[in-house]
Write an enzyme that holds these catalytic residues in place. Structure first.
Site: not given
Ligand SMILES: NC(=O)c1ccc[n+]([C@@H]2O[C@H](COP(=O)([O-])OP(=O)(O)OC[C@H]3O[C@@H](n4cnc5c(N)ncnc54)[C@H](OP(=O)(O)O)[C@@H]3O)[C@@H](O)[C@H]2O)c1
Length: 289
Positions: A19, A44, A49, A78, A112, A141, A162, A192, A235
């Protein structure tokens, strides 16, 4: 849903729901509820956040609706850098996450970033783990050299790391280091993170077509098939449902290699953990007074 067993015996789902950047509380609550209804059990979130409260509300509503029990859920949060000043600030941060989510315990809590006095913060997490406030503890990280030094030093080895993991940043060396210390890899930005344009890639499109799946499903499957847990964020209800529908097909060895050939290494990543400016930004970013 496949699970992975952490070092302390706790089972963690191989797929969860992230999220990050879902700042609107109602949208966050609705998305988490959609995710739990779709079958996700791992959620997560993170103190930074600023939606731990919305996640907690969704969890309570899901349990009240009888969709699942608390024990079936796996809630991750985190600790942000601001709270890694010393043992006491870290201890207070753990309590704040419990209070914000309204939960008696968190299933997994992560440092984190490897910043400030993260060793003292870890000792507070080790104690909270012994007390049962945190069922499992891990990091996020932590690049291979940092993770190695950390695992060689601390009392309780991190159970999860993570990190950014997707076809454009495959991090094979990092995975080897995690394996050596029995740290479970969990992918952030498994799709990505809105970068790299995977959904327009011809080769990925062809593989998806071979299996009657979407490109999103193929790249999520690629990670879980190499032993990496994934936490995609969306979302949109249809995408939330699409992203969890990855457990009924298998990529061939050749397809796995083709997908891995997209790797661009560190150069392509949006988050520059090695750059002083990024470290300064994290150190100065306040999420509370
Ligand atoms: N530990 C860290 O430092 C860190 C850093 C970044 C993220 N995270 C965690 O990892 C999670 C995932 O990473 P993220 O949110 O950066 O990226 P992600 O899950 O790789 O990608 C999310 C993006 O992809 C789109 N999307 C989702 N499903 C899709 C599908 N089936 N087809 C096309 N587009 C799609 C979403 O848009 P819509 O929402 O508009 O569908 C959003 O723009 C985060 O939410 C968070 O919990 C952790």
């Amino acid at each position: 849903m496949q699970t992975v067993t952490l070092q302390n015996g706790l089972k963690m789902p191989m797929e969860g729901f992230g999220v990050f950047q879902v700042r609107d509380k109602e949208e966050c609550k609705r998305s988490v509820l959609d995710a739990i209804r779709a079958g996700y059990r791992l959620i997560d979130t993170a103190a930074s956040y600023t939606n731990e409260d919305a996640v907690g509300e969704a969890v309570r509503e899901a349990i009240a609706e009888g969709i699942c029990t608390r024990e079936e859920l796996f809630i991750t949060s985190k600790m942000w850098v601001q709270d890694m000043q010393n043992y006491e600030t870290a201890e207070a941060a753990i309590d704040a996450s419990l209070e914000k989510t309204g939960l008696d315990y968190l299933d997994l809590y992560l440092l984190h970033q490897a910043m400030k006095d993260y060793f003292s913060a870890w000792r507070a997490m080790e104690d909270a783990c012994r007390e049962g406030k945190l069922k499992a503890i891990g990091v996020s990280n932590f690049y291979p050299h940092v993770l190695t030094n950390f695992c060689e030093t601390v009392e309780i080895c991190p159970m999860v790391n993570q990190v950014e993991l997707h076809p454009y940043f495959t991090q094979e060396t990092a995975l080897e280091t995690m394996k050596r210390y029995r740290v479970v890899p969990e992918a952030w930005a498994p799709l990505g993170g809105g970068r790299y344009r995977p959904f327009e890639d011809e080769m990925l499109g062809k593989i998806a077509e071979n299996h009657g799946k979407t490109i999103g499903q193929v790249i999520l499957r690629w990670n879980v098939q190499r032993g990496v847990a994934v936490i995609p964020k969306s979302t949109h209800k249809e995408r939330i449902e699409e992203n969890i529908n990855i457990w009924d097909f298998t990529l061939t060895d050749e397809e796995m290699q083709q997908i891995a050939s997209l790797d661009q290494g560190y150069i392509g990543t949006a988050v520059k953990h090695f750059e002083p400016e990024f470290v300064r930004m994290c150190n100065n970013r306040k999420i509370h007074d």
